[in-house]
Design a protein around this motif. Structure first.
Motif, PDB file in Angstrom:
ATOM      1  N   UNK A 445      27.389  27.650   3.398  1.00  0.00           N
ATOM      2  CA  UNK A 445      27.119  28.984   2.866  1.00  0.00           C
ATOM      3  C   UNK A 445      25.899  29.543   3.590  1.00  0.00           C
ATOM      4  N   UNK A 446      26.119  30.655   4.299  1.00  0.00           N
ATOM      5  CA  UNK A 446      25.060  31.293   5.073  1.00  0.00           C
ATOM      6  C   UNK A 446      24.674  32.587   4.384  1.00  0.00           C
ATOM      7  N   UNK A 447      23.372  32.845   4.269  1.00  0.00           N
ATOM      8  CA  UNK A 447      22.882  34.078   3.664  1.00  0.00           C
ATOM      9  C   UNK A 447      22.197  34.923   4.725  1.00  0.00           C
ATOM     10  N   UNK A 448      22.294  36.238   4.528  1.00  0.00           N
ATOM     11  CA  UNK A 448      21.600  37.208   5.368  1.00  0.00           C
ATOM     12  C   UNK A 448      20.723  38.048   4.451  1.00  0.00           C
ATOM     13  N   UNK A 449      19.428  38.104   4.736  1.00  0.00           N
ATOM     14  CA  UNK A 449      18.456  38.790   3.892  1.00  0.00           C
ATOM     15  C   UNK A 449      17.753  39.869   4.700  1.00  0.00           C
ATOM     16  N   UNK A 450      17.621  41.067   4.077  1.00  0.00           N
ATOM     17  CA  UNK A 450      16.847  42.117   4.719  1.00  0.00           C
ATOM     18  C   UNK A 450      15.373  41.720   4.755  1.00  0.00           C
ATOM     19  N   UNK A 451      14.772  41.883   5.896  1.00  0.00           N
ATOM     20  CA  UNK A 451      13.360  41.526   6.004  1.00  0.00           C
ATOM     21  C   UNK A 451      12.474  42.517   5.258  1.00  0.00           C
ATOM     22  N   UNK A 452      12.915  43.770   5.144  1.00  0.00           N
ATOM     23  CA  UNK A 452      12.106  44.785   4.470  1.00  0.00           C
ATOM     24  C   UNK A 452      12.313  44.770   2.959  1.00  0.00           C
ATOM     25  N   UNK A 453      13.428  44.271   2.530  1.00  0.00           N
ATOM     26  CA  UNK A 453      13.712  44.184   1.088  1.00  0.00           C
ATOM     27  C   UNK A 453      14.382  42.844   0.827  1.00  0.00           C
ATOM     28  N   UNK A 454      13.593  41.793   0.564  1.00  0.00           N
ATOM     29  CA  UNK A 454      14.185  40.451   0.393  1.00  0.00           C
ATOM     30  C   UNK A 454      15.157  40.338  -0.768  1.00  0.00           C
ATOM     31  N   UNK A 455      15.177  41.310  -1.648  1.00  0.00           N
ATOM     32  CA  UNK A 455      16.119  41.238  -2.766  1.00  0.00           C
ATOM     33  C   UNK A 455      17.547  41.529  -2.332  1.00  0.00           C
ATOM     34  N   UNK A 456      17.715  42.129  -1.168  1.00  0.00           N
ATOM     35  CA  UNK A 456      19.053  42.451  -0.677  1.00  0.00           C
ATOM     36  C   UNK A 456      19.561  41.278   0.154  1.00  0.00           C
ATOM     37  N   UNK A 457      20.463  40.505  -0.453  1.00  0.00           N
ATOM     38  CA  UNK A 457      20.984  39.281   0.161  1.00  0.00           C
ATOM     39  C   UNK A 457      22.505  39.316   0.128  1.00  0.00           C
ATOM     40  N   UNK A 458      23.105  38.853   1.195  1.00  0.00           N
ATOM     41  CA  UNK A 458      24.568  38.709   1.256  1.00  0.00           C
ATOM     42  C   UNK A 458      24.894  37.279   1.669  1.00  0.00           C
ATOM     43  N   UNK A 459      26.085  36.844   1.310  1.00  0.00           N
ATOM     44  CA  UNK A 459      26.531  35.493   1.614  1.00  0.00           C
ATOM     45  C   UNK A 459      27.844  35.527   2.371  1.00  0.00           C
ATOM     46  N   UNK A 460      28.050  34.502   3.176  1.00  0.00           N
ATOM     47  CA  UNK A 460      29.318  34.324   3.879  1.00  0.00           C
ATOM     48  C   UNK A 460      29.591  32.827   3.986  1.00  0.00           C
ATOM     49  N   UNK A 461      30.843  32.460   3.895  1.00  0.00           N
ATOM     50  CA  UNK A 461      31.262  31.066   4.003  1.00  0.00           C
ATOM     51  C   UNK A 461      31.621  30.743   5.454  1.00  0.00           C
ATOM     52  N   UNK A 462      31.099  29.612   5.917  1.00  0.00           N
ATOM     53  CA  UNK A 462      31.398  29.142   7.268  1.00  0.00           C
ATOM     54  C   UNK A 462      32.078  27.782   7.135  1.00  0.00           C
ATOM     55  N   UNK A 463      33.292  27.684   7.657  1.00  0.00           N
ATOM     56  CA  UNK A 463      34.059  26.446   7.609  1.00  0.00           C
ATOM     57  C   UNK A 463      34.032  25.811   8.999  1.00  0.00           C
ATOM     58  N   UNK A 464      33.434  24.625   9.078  1.00  0.00           N
ATOM     59  CA  UNK A 464      33.291  23.922  10.350  1.00  0.00           C
ATOM     60  C   UNK A 464      34.333  22.805  10.406  1.00  0.00           C
ATOM     61  N   UNK A 465      35.202  22.897  11.402  1.00  0.00           N
ATOM     62  CA  UNK A 465      36.244  21.886  11.589  1.00  0.00           C
ATOM     63  C   UNK A 465      35.781  20.919  12.668  1.00  0.00           C
ATOM     64  N   UNK A 466      35.647  19.662  12.312  1.00  0.00           N
ATOM     65  CA  UNK A 466      35.230  18.631  13.250  1.00  0.00           C
ATOM     66  C   UNK A 466      36.475  18.122  13.977  1.00  0.00           C
ATOM     67  N   UNK A 467      36.514  18.362  15.267  1.00  0.00           N
ATOM     68  CA  UNK A 467      37.678  17.978  16.070  1.00  0.00           C
ATOM     69  C   UNK A 467      37.611  16.490  16.404  1.00  0.00           C
ATOM     70  N   UNK A 468      38.773  15.885  16.461  1.00  0.00           N
ATOM     71  CA  UNK A 468      38.855  14.449  16.673  1.00  0.00           C
ATOM     72  C   UNK A 468      38.597  14.100  18.132  1.00  0.00           C
ATOM     73  N   UNK A 469      37.862  13.017  18.306  1.00  0.00           N
ATOM     74  CA  UNK A 469      37.631  12.411  19.614  1.00  0.00           C
ATOM     75  C   UNK A 469      38.035  10.950  19.512  1.00  0.00           C
ATOM     76  N   UNK A 470      38.659  10.442  20.551  1.00  0.00           N
ATOM     77  CA  UNK A 470      39.145   9.058  20.521  1.00  0.00           C
ATOM     78  C   UNK A 470      37.949   8.111  20.636  1.00  0.00           C
ATOM     79  N   UNK A 471      37.311   7.878  19.467  1.00  0.00           N
ATOM     80  CA  UNK A 471      36.132   7.016  19.448  1.00  0.00           C
ATOM     81  C   UNK A 471      36.325   5.795  18.564  1.00  0.00           C
TER      82      UNK A 471
END
Length: 779
Positions: A445-471
């Motif tokens: 979960x990533x948030x973006x906050x206005x530097x001039x008004x810290x009360x203004x915050x938005x969120x976005x979901x980031x889904x990270x897919x770990x790709x397989x390596x033959x290890x």
């Protein structure tokens, strides 16, 4: 003698009560029939018609008529007598000439006729000269009663806009005068008040609409109706009644907006469902006829919606979709109000709807940052080095001032250890290498906050897919237990194997099996790859000897099809068994184990038999103890125990006196008869006891002594049937007192010198006295 009489009595009144014409005519008919029957017998009475009217007798006595008989010589010899209703009070008769007079006013409404009887008698003989004659005096009606409206006051309702001639209601007046005589009771209705909207039928009193009327102009009217008797002729009586006529509503008016233009505003940060404003159309009708529904027409119907408040009949404009000040600042919508219930009779007058324009301004608000996407999907290879870039998220301030944005990762301490984000440009990097086999997807979960008004915050979901390596190299899926018989032949299949790989292959796993290079020379087994991710282990020679080698360790090489391919060596243990036809897994496994310890098959069988025997013996002991526990502590043999307790007051002959007290007396007689091994065991270990006094607890002699005592306690069945604790304390060498055990008490007291007890102090004074006196007695 022939008689004739003339009598005519008749008074008329215009009133129906208390006797109706039908009742009156019936009574008169019955009287006439009686009179006619009497005349058939003897018709000598003569009747002269005379008339008198009610309420018009001005004298105290009014002449009505005369009763005559043809036998009357007018010499005064006959006497006329009158009897019946009102005779003597209302009606009187002149007994000499038969004239009848009425003495008071008559009311037809109270009594419409009178039934009387007339008779003529001889004064000298007092005998009737004529049979008694019955006649009727009828009261003639006059117009002395006014009409009356008995059902008033009247209230009526008629729909507005009703056509001319529509019946509203009917009024009815009554008159007490006689309706069958003249016009005294004939009524005539007329309208005194109510023109030109209403009319009344003269004879029926039915009120009708004279023109169409609008309820919205006036909804109530007072109508006055007059009723006159004698058909309205001069001198007639009259009465009036008031009729309240209400006009009921019909849907003859369309809704109308009082304004042709409305102005409203809404903030851009207002959520969906916010009330923007209200519009209200007016309808002159009432109730359901004024019910209406609101609609929005035009392109703005996807941004705004309107609903109807059924109680207030208002149109409430709602925000259907969020607005953006930076994209569009003004909306113009068209609101329409339509009657819910329409009367088709009035459709020709026009549509029952109205429209208005609503202009809505969007107000600017300080909005939180907006991500370019509501969610992001990123990919990274597993095992990537620390600091590898996963992806970039971007957000901006939608307001005009375009405030700078600061990024951060929230919600998980674990994720913070694995990922970090550049707070200025939104670049996500790894802080630790990722392992797909542990977690293949990460939700950040990533948030973006206005530097001039810290009360203004938005969120976005980031889904990270770990790709397989033959290890991960392939390996056995389980620990195989492989056996080979000593009489196995060459080429015999002894095991099928497979492999697993923790990696995820997009094309599917394919494994290759072979013997390791160091095992190819001199190995007694071969590996055959089945090309289906399985392989078979076959013997390469005939006959195996367990005495020479019990276990064979085969290094199996397994290779996958990854890029690059990985190889692992897995050891397969093959155990040699001395089976004839088939392998007994349990027997072979433990036989090999025991054989590796140097035990033969016969020894293994003996050990197993001992273990089995021990288990049977242990279960028997447990069963016996459980049975003993079920018995009460004071059993039925209490008396037997009590009888066998022997008490001795003398102190006996010391430790060597073994007959003074015998513990076997506490046992049952049955046990005493069969088992008495303790004396034999004691005599056998006396020498061991003496030797133990001179050695320490680590001495083999001492340990042998303890073992013998333990064996004695375990094998002696005559001991009490419960556990006992025997403690043997070793005081060590060099003790002045030596051992106090009674195990050596069978030796003569001559070998013991107890004089030293007197030197031990007052605590051993009694003991020293006992042994000193004992020696004295012995001497």
């Amino acid at each position: 003698m022939n008689f004739s009489a003339w009598l005519h009595l008749m008074v008329m009144l215009v009133q129906l009560w208390p006797c109706s014409p039908s009742t009156l005519n019936s009574s008169i008919q019955n009287t006439v029939q009686s009179f006619t029957a009497a005349r058939r017998v003897k018709r000598t009475w003569l009747w002269e018609p005379l008339f008198v009217t009610e309420e018009q007798i001005s004298l105290d006595i009014a002449y009505v008529g005369q009763l005559k008989t043809d036998l009357d010589k007018q010499d005064g010899n006959l006497k006329y007598i009158l009897t019946g209703e009102g005779a003597g009070s209302i009606f009187v008769i002149d007994e000499y000439n038969g004239k009848i007079y009425v003495t008071q006013k008559l009311d037809r409404e109270k009594k419409p006729f009178y039934i009387l009887s007339a008779q003529a008698i001889n004064r000298s003989t007092q005998h009737p000269v004529e049979p008694e004659s019955v006649f009727i005096i009828k009261v003639r009606d006059i117009n002395d009663n006014k009409p009356q409206f008995l059902d008033g006051p009247y209230v009526a309702t008629v729909p507005e806009m009703s056509p001319e001639g529509t019946s509203v209601t009917q009024v009815t007046a009554t008159d007490a005068d006689d309706p069958s005589y003249g016009n005294n009771a004939r009524l005539l209705y007329s309208l005194i008040q109510g023109q030109p909207y209403f009319s009344v039928e003269p004879t029926t009193g039915v009120i009708r609409m004279a023109s169409q009327m609008d309820r919205e102009t006036k909804d109530q009217y007072l109508v006055i109706i007059q009723a006159k008797d004698m058909v309205g002729q001069p001198g007639a009586f009259s009465a009036t009644a008031t009729v309240t006529i209400n006009l009921s509503d019909v849907n003859d008016n369309p809704p109308k907006f009082p304004q042709r233009l409305y102005y409203m505003s809404v903030s851009e940060d207002a959520p969906v469902g916010t009330t923007v404003g209200k519009v209200s159309a007016e309808d002159s009708d009432v109730g359901d006829n004024a019910a209406m529904d609101y609609f929005i027409e035009g392109d703005s119907s996807d941004v705004f919606d309107i609903i109807t408040n059924s109680e207030t009949q208002e149109g409430i404009i709602l925000l259907k979709k969020r607005v953006d000040y930076e994209r569009r600042r003004r909306y113009s919508i068209q609101a329409k109000a339509v009657n819910r219930y329409i009367d088709e009779r009035f459709l020709k007058e026009g549509p029952f709807e109205d429209t208005t324009i609503v202009k809505i301004n969007v107000e600017d608000a300080d909005e939180p940052p907006v991500f370019t996407s509501e969610s992001y999907v990123m990919e990274i290879d597993e095992g990537a080095a620390r600091g590898s870039v996963v992806g970039v998220v971007t957000a901006r301030d939608p307001d005009n001032d375009d405030s700078p944005v600061r990024y951060s990762i929230v919600h998980s301490t674990y994720l913070k250890r694995l990922f970090s984000i550049n707070e200025h440009n939104g670049t996500i990097i790894t802080t630790e290498p990722l392992d797909r086999e542990i977690i293949s997807w990460h939700n950040i979960t990533v948030t973006a906050t206005e530097t001039r008004n810290p009360e203004k915050i938005s969120e976005a979901n980031v889904y990270v897919h770990v790709l397989d390596v033959n290890d991960n190299a392939p390996e056995f899926p389980k620990n195989y237990e492989t056996f080979v018989c000593e009489n196995a032949v060459s080429g015999q299949l002894i095991q099928s194997i497979s492999a697993v790989d923790k990696d995820d292959s997009a094309e599917g796993h394919h494994f290759y099996f072979s013997l390791a290079r160091e095992a190819t020379n001199g190995s007694h087994f071969t590996v055959k790859d089945n090309q289906d991710n399985t392989a078979g282990i076959f013997t390469e020679k005939s006959g195996f000897r367990r005495q020479e080698q019990v276990f064979f360790y085969l290094p199996i090489l397994i290779e996958d099809n990854g890029i690059p391919p990985l190889t692992s060596t897995n050891t397969l243990t093959v155990t040699v068994c001395d089976c004839d036809t088939e392998v007994n897994t349990f027997y072979c496994r433990y036989g090999a184990f025991m054989y590796s310890l140097g035990l033969s098959t016969e020894a293994l069988v003996a050990i197993l038999a001992c273990i089995l025997l021990f288990l049977v013996f242990f279960l028997a002991i447990v069963a016996i103890r459980q049975q003993k526990k079920k018995k009460p502590p004071f059993s039925e043999k209490m008396e037997e125990f009590r009888e066998n307790i022997v008490s001795y007051d003398d102190e006996g002959g010391g430790e060597e006196d073994t007959e003074a007290f015998d513990i076997s007396a506490l046992r049952t007689r049955a046990v005493m008869r069969t088992h008495k091994p303790r004396k034999k065991v004691v005599s056998e270990i006396q020498s061991l006891y003496r030797q133990s006094l001179q050695v320490g607890p680590d001495s083999a002699i001492f340990r042998q002594f303890i073992s013998e005592k333990l064996e004695e306690a375990n094998t002696d069945p005559s001991v009490p049937p419960y556990d006992s604790l025997q403690t043997y304390a070793f005081e060590g060498t060099g003790s002045w007192a030596g051992s106090l055990s009674s195990l050596g008490s069978d030796s003569s007291d001559m070998d013991q010198n107890y004089d030293y007890l007197a030197d031990w102090g007052p605590h051993f004074k009694q003991l020293a006295g006992m042994y000193t006196s004992h020696r004295s007695v012995g001497d």
